[in-house]
Design an enzyme around this catalytic site. Structure first.
Site, PDB file in Angstrom:
ATOM      1  N   TYR A   1       0.936  -1.022   0.059  1.00  0.00           N
ATOM      2  CA  TYR A   1      -0.216   0.122   0.025  1.00  0.00           C
ATOM      3  C   TYR A   1       0.976   1.286   0.014  1.00  0.00           C
ATOM      4  CZ  TYR A   1      -3.690  -2.960   1.505  1.00  0.00           C
ATOM      5  OH  TYR A   1      -4.634  -4.245   1.679  1.00  0.00           O
TER       6      TYR A   1
ATOM      7  N   HIS B   1      -0.600 -12.047   0.853  1.00  0.00           N
ATOM      8  CA  HIS B   1      -1.446 -11.187   0.226  1.00  0.00           C
ATOM      9  C   HIS B   1      -2.518 -11.976  -0.982  1.00  0.00           C
ATOM     10  CE1 HIS B   1      -2.127  -6.527  -0.173  1.00  0.00           C
ATOM     11  NE2 HIS B   1      -3.406  -7.257  -0.346  1.00  0.00           N
TER      12      HIS B   1
ATOM     13  N   LEU C   1     -17.847  -2.193   2.427  1.00  0.00           N
ATOM     14  CA  LEU C   1     -18.977  -1.147   2.199  1.00  0.00           C
ATOM     15  C   LEU C   1     -19.106  -1.103   0.655  1.00  0.00           C
ATOM     16  CD1 LEU C   1     -18.123   1.680   4.828  1.00  0.00           C
ATOM     17  CD2 LEU C   1     -20.293   0.171   4.532  1.00  0.00           C
ATOM     18  N   GLY C   2     -18.349  -2.373  -0.011  1.00  0.00           N
ATOM     19  CA  GLY C   2     -18.567  -2.315  -1.573  1.00  0.00           C
ATOM     20  C   GLY C   2     -17.731  -1.210  -2.074  1.00  0.00           C
TER      21      GLY C   2
END
Length: 329
Positions: A55, A125, A206-207
């Site tokens: 990230y 991952h 939350l999509g």
């Protein structure tokens, strides 16, 4: 904050996904607010923090490390390894490396960036198709024996991979996308996890923000937002999925909560072996998300949500063709 059980690891039932603080959903513009959000989460009892070495090309681990200065013992800290970018600045990682050699190198780099002596939950991952999962997990198990890691996890894997990995070393959790609009785990990996006593950590619960009802047009995405090129947010799929969200908004209004809170409450109702990690870099959104922990849905409300968002209702794949090849391995 209630608690969830991920194998032998106890965590807050709602965690904090930190990826968006450094990449994917717009410009990284306010590290101070991101750090304040982490502190507010900890103060509220949301003590399960999730990051990854890829990230922001390591920037997110560094940010989380700064936020945890003096507060390390108050959190369960999770990070991941196994993705490498083909070149700096790529929107999405393109290389999966689960080799033991890379695992050792990646772990030491994560510990350094985070400024900690150990990681509580360390995930692979993605599964590397060129490396037997037994070899990847074997190297991860060595890190547990060395005291650098407490618990192991996997991300976006199949039930068969979980079984093979769990036979090498206990797996505490599997992280994959799960929400009202991504129902695949329910008939895929989840039954295996429950058979083996492994927890589930839903990311993008939350999509990717869609279930909050705040995204109404493709124009809402800036040039640095990965969603602008994802199949579910493009072309005719966008409007079809927006129509589904409208149903969630209606049910949320009837309950007197926000659509996002209703979506999170639905996941929390799936069992105490589930710990969603909604991501945000703003304290205001954090407070809204944490409000879901106080919502107990009735059987009738759960049925209404299932009917409004059946498993095959969403239009479009989660990722492009290359990304989809990396999941469910």
């Amino acid at each position: 904050m209630r608690e969830s059980q991920l194998g032998a690891l106890t965590v807050s039932s709602l965690g904090l996904g930190c990826m968006g603080m450094s990449q994917a959903y717009g410009v990284r513009d306010d590290d101070a607010e991101s750090i304040a959000t982490v502190h507010a989460a900890i103060d509220a009892g949301c003590t399960f923090l999730d990051t990854a070495d890829v990230y922001g090309d390591g920037a997110n681990e560094e940010l989380v490390g700064r936020a945890l200065a003096g507060r390390r013992d108050q959190v369960v800290l999770a990070t991941k390894f196994g993705f490498r970018r083909d070149q700096a600045g790529d929107t999405m990682p393109t290389i999966v490396d689960g080799s033991p050699e890379y695992a050792r190198k990646a772990l030491d780099a994560s510990l350094r960036r985070l400024g900690v002596e150990h990681i509580d939950l360390w995930y692979l991952h993605r599964r590397d198709p060129q490396v037997p999962i037994e070899e990847s997990v074997g190297a991860m198990a060595e890190a547990v024996q060395a005291g650098k890691v407490r618990h192991l996890g996997l991300s976006e894997v199949s039930g068969e991979t979980v079984r093979a990995a769990h036979a090498v070393h206990p797996i505490a959790a599997v992280q994959s996308e799960w929400s009202l609009w991504t129902r695949d785990p329910e008939t895929g990996v989840l039954p295996t996890l429950r058979e083996l006593g492994i927890g589930f950590v839903p990311f993008s619960p939350l999509g990717r923000g869609f279930l909050t009802g705040q995204i109404t047009s493709p124009a809402d995405f800036g040039p640095d937002d990965m969603r602008a090129s994802m199949p579910r947010f493009t072309g005719d799929n966008f409007q079809k999925n927006l129509d589904l969200v409208a149903k969630v908004k209606e049910l949320a209004a009837a309950r007197g909560v926000t659509p996002g809170q209703l979506a999170l409450a639905w996941l929390l109702a799936q069992g105490n072996d589930v710990a969603p990690i909604p991501g945000t870099k703003r304290r205001s959104y954090l407070a809204e998300n944490l409000g879901a922990a106080d919502i107990t849905l009735t059987p009738e409300e759960l049925t209404a949500l299932d009917e409004a968002f059946p498993p095959d209702a969403v239009a479009g794949d989660r990722y492009n063709e290359g990304g989809m090849k990396m999941v469910g391995r």
